[in-house]
Design an enzyme around this catalytic site. Structure first.
Site, PDB file in Angstrom:
ATOM      1  N   SER A 164     -11.132  -0.844   2.837  1.00 42.37           N
ATOM      2  CA  SER A 164     -10.512  -1.128   4.137  1.00 42.37           C
ATOM      3  C   SER A 164     -10.165   0.171   4.841  1.00 42.37           C
ATOM      4  O   SER A 164      -9.492   1.030   4.279  1.00 42.37           O
ATOM      5  CB  SER A 164      -9.248  -1.969   3.955  1.00 42.37           C
ATOM      6  OG  SER A 164      -9.560  -3.235   3.415  1.00 42.37           O
ATOM      7  N   ARG A 188       0.821  -1.219   0.000  1.00 44.10           N
ATOM      8  CA  ARG A 188       0.000   0.000   0.000  1.00 44.10           C
ATOM      9  C   ARG A 188       0.852   1.265   0.000  1.00 44.10           C
ATOM     10  O   ARG A 188       0.488   2.269   0.596  1.00 44.10           O
ATOM     11  CB  ARG A 188      -0.967   0.015   1.199  1.00 44.10           C
ATOM     12  CG  ARG A 188      -1.932  -1.152   1.251  1.00 44.10           C
ATOM     13  CD  ARG A 188      -2.869  -1.166   0.042  1.00 44.10           C
ATOM     14  NE  ARG A 188      -3.800  -2.282   0.138  1.00 44.10           N
ATOM     15  CZ  ARG A 188      -3.592  -3.483  -0.413  1.00 44.10           C
ATOM     16  NH1 ARG A 188      -2.467  -3.705  -1.088  1.00 44.10           N
ATOM     17  NH2 ARG A 188      -4.471  -4.447  -0.291  1.00 44.10           N
ATOM     18  N   GLU A 196      -5.941   3.614   6.411  1.00 40.55           N
ATOM     19  CA  GLU A 196      -5.609   3.509   4.998  1.00 40.55           C
ATOM     20  C   GLU A 196      -6.289   4.639   4.220  1.00 40.55           C
ATOM     21  O   GLU A 196      -5.820   5.057   3.165  1.00 40.55           O
ATOM     22  CB  GLU A 196      -6.061   2.140   4.462  1.00 40.55           C
ATOM     23  CG  GLU A 196      -5.606   1.838   3.057  1.00 40.55           C
ATOM     24  CD  GLU A 196      -5.818   0.386   2.680  1.00 40.55           C
ATOM     25  OE1 GLU A 196      -6.448   0.142   1.640  1.00 40.55           O
ATOM     26  OE2 GLU A 196      -5.365  -0.503   3.424  1.00 40.55           O
TER      27      GLU A 196
END
Length: 303
Positions: free
Chosen positions: A217, A162, A295
């Site tokens: 998420s 990520r 996130e």
């Protein structure tokens, strides 16, 4: 280039929340993009590049800046032959994945269910079901703050879980080039790839609250779990064990289907969502001694 003032950002984010942005610009060419950046500089305002708004929480107060979204030349997929593709930043990741699958290429077909654009996917090195967008990328074309275009080899993009170099250098992703393996080289057919995609989509539908506004998420996967469960790195596990499934603040709710999703259960504000995410972080820290990291990107003034 299209420009408007006081555009409600709730129309452009998957959470369906967010106040007005000072200027909203749609760039169809690199020159349009440069013009929007010039507008921001002349007005003394920051700017933000918007994809599909699927990993973003905009303040209820809005954003006192320039939001730039892409269209036109940024929406093209160019087939370079032999599994090589050049893809514009505005191309939906699902469209790219399905296009290459139909042509018999593997590598990113399992990412078709991710709702963001190619630019956003590169920025955060989006991944799912064992595949990551950075793994098949060969080069990224980007514009830096001095308005210079760079062609950056994938090895210099610092792709990780990520993350990518673009989160640090603030260069604007214009397009990316990929080299995908033929399905036949992996002993598979297009039908096999389609079956794998269908399985991934079924898992996504069964385990994620796709029918409610959300931003995917909420928290990043952990490097390691709590002391008594060091191998457990899924944030949802700890959120559920903390008894937070279904917990609500205003219209924001920890999904009853997947604990690592915060959803707009109806009438949520951005403040509700941010406060709930912070509450979840605190409760998990208190119970397990681990710190969950968001996130989702926050944009605007939340004070």
């Amino acid at each position: 280039m299209f420009i408007c003032e006081n555009e409600p950002m709730c129309k452009h984010t998957s959470f369906k929340v967010g106040g007005p942005v000072r200027y909203f610009a749609k760039a169809e060419t690199v020159e349009d993009l440069k013009a929007a950046m010039t507008l921001a500089r002349e007005k003394g305002l920051p700017y933000f590049i918007l994809g599909n708004g699927t990993n973003l929480l905009v303040s209820d107060k809005g954003y006192d800046g320039v939001v730039i979204t892409f269209a036109g030349e940024f929406s093209a997929i160019e087939d370079l032959g032999n599994g090589a593709f050049k893809v514009g930043a505005a191309v939906p990741l699902g469209r790219f994945a399905r296009t290459t699958l139909k042509q018999g290429f593997a590598g990113i077909h399992k990412l078709a269910g991710i709702p963001g654009t190619l630019g956003g996917a590169i920025y955060m090195n989006a991944g799912a079901y064992g595949q990551e967008i950075g793994s098949c990328c060969t080069q990224v074309k980007a514009l830096d703050e001095s308005r210079t275009v760079h062609e950056i080899p994938a090895n210099d993009c610092s792709f990780g879980y990520r993350q990518s170099i673009f989160q640090k250098n603030k260069a604007i992703i214009l397009s990316a080039t990929f080299q995908l393996p033929a399905a036949s080289a992996e002993g598979k057919t297009v039908a096999n790839l389609e079956a794998e995609l269908a399985e991934c989509m079924a898992k996504r539908k069964a385990s994620q609250p796709l029918n409610m506004p959300n931003a995917g998420s909420t928290f990043k996967r952990l490097d390691k779990g709590a002391t008594d469960t060091p191998a457990q790195i899924a944030p949802g596990y700890y959120i559920e064990q903390a008894g937070l499934k279904g917990f609500r603040i205003g219209g924001a709710e920890v999904s009853t289907l997947h604990a690592n999703f915060i959803v707009n259960a109806g009438g949520a504000t951005a403040a509700n969502i941010k406060t709930l995410s912070e509450y979840v972080q605190q409760k998990v820290a208190d119970k397990f001694g681990i710190q969950l990291k968001r996130e989702i990107i926050l944009l605007g003034n939340f004070e």
